[in-house]
Design a protein around this motif. Structure first.
Motif, PDB file in Angstrom:
ATOM      1  N   ILE A 128       0.858  -1.182   0.000  1.00  0.00           N
ATOM      2  CA  ILE A 128       0.000   0.000   0.000  1.00  0.00           C
ATOM      3  C   ILE A 128       0.898   1.236   0.000  1.00  0.00           C
ATOM      4  O   ILE A 128       1.912   1.270   0.717  1.00  0.00           O
ATOM      5  N   LYS A 131      -1.301   7.334  -3.587  1.00  0.00           N
ATOM      6  CA  LYS A 131      -1.707   7.229  -4.989  1.00  0.00           C
ATOM      7  C   LYS A 131      -0.709   7.876  -5.935  1.00  0.00           C
ATOM      8  O   LYS A 131      -0.662   7.538  -7.123  1.00  0.00           O
ATOM      9  N   TYR A 176       1.333   1.601   9.977  1.00  0.00           N
ATOM     10  CA  TYR A 176       0.463   2.555   9.275  1.00  0.00           C
ATOM     11  C   TYR A 176       0.835   3.998   9.631  1.00  0.00           C
ATOM     12  O   TYR A 176       0.852   4.889   8.771  1.00  0.00           O
ATOM     13  N   ARG A 195      -6.121  -4.314   1.255  1.00  0.00           N
ATOM     14  CA  ARG A 195      -7.242  -3.927   0.402  1.00  0.00           C
ATOM     15  C   ARG A 195      -8.433  -3.442   1.238  1.00  0.00           C
ATOM     16  O   ARG A 195      -9.144  -2.511   0.839  1.00  0.00           O
ATOM     17  N   LYS A 197      -8.108  -1.945   4.032  1.00  0.00           N
ATOM     18  CA  LYS A 197      -7.687  -0.635   4.527  1.00  0.00           C
ATOM     19  C   LYS A 197      -7.991   0.463   3.520  1.00  0.00           C
ATOM     20  O   LYS A 197      -8.417   1.576   3.893  1.00  0.00           O
ATOM     21  N   THR A 198      -7.798   0.184   2.234  1.00  0.00           N
ATOM     22  CA  THR A 198      -8.050   1.207   1.213  1.00  0.00           C
ATOM     23  C   THR A 198      -9.536   1.562   1.093  1.00  0.00           C
ATOM     24  O   THR A 198      -9.875   2.574   0.477  1.00  0.00           O
ATOM     25  N   GLU A 199     -10.401   0.756   1.677  1.00  0.00           N
ATOM     26  CA  GLU A 199     -11.836   1.054   1.666  1.00  0.00           C
ATOM     27  C   GLU A 199     -12.221   2.066   2.737  1.00  0.00           C
ATOM     28  O   GLU A 199     -13.324   2.606   2.720  1.00  0.00           O
ATOM     29  N   TRP A 203      -8.053   6.508   4.253  1.00  0.00           N
ATOM     30  CA  TRP A 203      -7.022   5.959   3.380  1.00  0.00           C
ATOM     31  C   TRP A 203      -7.399   6.104   1.905  1.00  0.00           C
ATOM     32  O   TRP A 203      -6.893   5.393   1.043  1.00  0.00           O
ATOM     33  N   TYR A 206      -4.675   6.496  -0.765  1.00  0.00           N
ATOM     34  CA  TYR A 206      -3.694   5.424  -0.886  1.00  0.00           C
ATOM     35  C   TYR A 206      -4.234   4.328  -1.804  1.00  0.00           C
ATOM     36  O   TYR A 206      -5.443   4.227  -2.023  1.00  0.00           O
ATOM     37  N   LYS A 207      -3.351   3.512  -2.345  1.00  0.00           N
ATOM     38  CA  LYS A 207      -3.725   2.470  -3.303  1.00  0.00           C
ATOM     39  C   LYS A 207      -2.864   1.229  -3.064  1.00  0.00           C
ATOM     40  O   LYS A 207      -1.838   1.274  -2.363  1.00  0.00           O
TER      41      LYS A 207
END
Length: 274
Positions: A128, A131, A176, A195, A197-199, A203, A206-207
């Motif tokens: 992660i 972006k 983190y 994944r 976490k990106t939801e 965050w 972030y990607k």
């Protein structure tokens, strides 16, 4: 004096032999009426704290199911939070009876513990990153500093084979926080958790910058040569698979449905047919 030394040495050897050969977790668990399970409490969807502060998750459900099969409806479960760096130590020291804590099956770990039936084929590590990050391949991370977690099975590969500079933390919150503080260009960790976490809203910038390079079986950790306990755990896992429980828990905890789990469910159902 020589006799005393020999006596002490013999006592140590006998004690070690008793410890190694006398492991009978199944009998111990039944005697105390409680299964003590090492679980994650910071690792959705496998084990994490809900809004009430309770530890829940896919592996927590599996642990409770195993306890019910071993002890009956009156049996109790004690959940002990563990991290990658201490879970095997907790098991072999007797602090817990079993590990159900995102334990990937590796040859190195197989030297010191045994594994149950595999119940998940989990994606390995991904990265992660903000972006704005331009890297997208593992090879592009050579020489860069990534945050990681102590005790993760892939750390050696990342540092020795891929040339990544790894700053390893004990817990996810520390890693983190370090990522947000720009102490590393990305955080390398298990793909499913990243994944999820990106939801989260905080965050959104972030990607998943680098996708996993492998899938690895996941299993329960059991003390070496604890045959009766391992057989009982395996029987419980197979029954849970045959009943579609693992598929049910995937849905409950928002996991993408895995072909691996579906195929194991079919195989288990056939295996348990009269």
């Amino acid at each position: 004096m020589r006799t005393s030394i020999l006596t002490i040495a013999t006592s140590i050897i006998v004690a070690l032999g008793i410890t190694a050969a006398g492991a009978d977790t199944l009998a111990d668990v039944k005697a105390k009426g409680t299964l003590t399970i090492g679980v994650k409490n910071d690792y959705p969807p496998y084990g994490f704290l809900n809004d009430k502060g309770e530890i829940v998750g896919f592996e927590v459900e599996l642990g409770k199911y195993v306890a019910k099969e071993l002890l009956g409806p009156e049996g109790k479960v004690e959940l002990v939070p563990v991290v990658a760096a201490n879970r095997i130590e907790f098991l072999n020291s007797g602090r817990i009876d079993i590990i159900l804590a995102t334990l990937g099956v590796t040859a190195e770990r197989g030297k010191v513990i045994d594994f149950s039936e595999y119940y998940v084929s989990a994606p390995g590590p991904s990265v992660i990153a903000p972006k704005a990050a331009t890297f997208s391949k593992w090879e592009e991370l050579k020489g860069l500093t990534l945050c990681g977690i102590q005790g993760s099975y892939y750390n050696k590969h990342l540092t020795e084979d891929l040339g990544i500079q790894l700053t390893a933390f004990k817990t996810q919150p520390e890693a983190y926080r370090a990522l947000k503080d720009n102490r590393c260009v990305g955080f390398v960790f298990d793909d499913m958790t990243l994944r999820k976490k990106t939801e989260e809203a905080e965050w959104a910038d972030y990607k998943i910058a680098v996708d996993p390079y492998e899938y690895i079986p996941q299993a329960a950790g059991i003390r070496k040569d604890d045959t009766a306990f391992r057989d009982a755990v395996n029987k419980a896992i197979t029954k849970a698979e045959a009943e579609g429980k693992l598929i049910e828990w995937e849905t409950t905890y928002g996991m993408p449905h895995s072909q691996y789990i579906a195929e194991r469910a079919k195989a288990a159902a056939q295996k348990l047919k009269p």
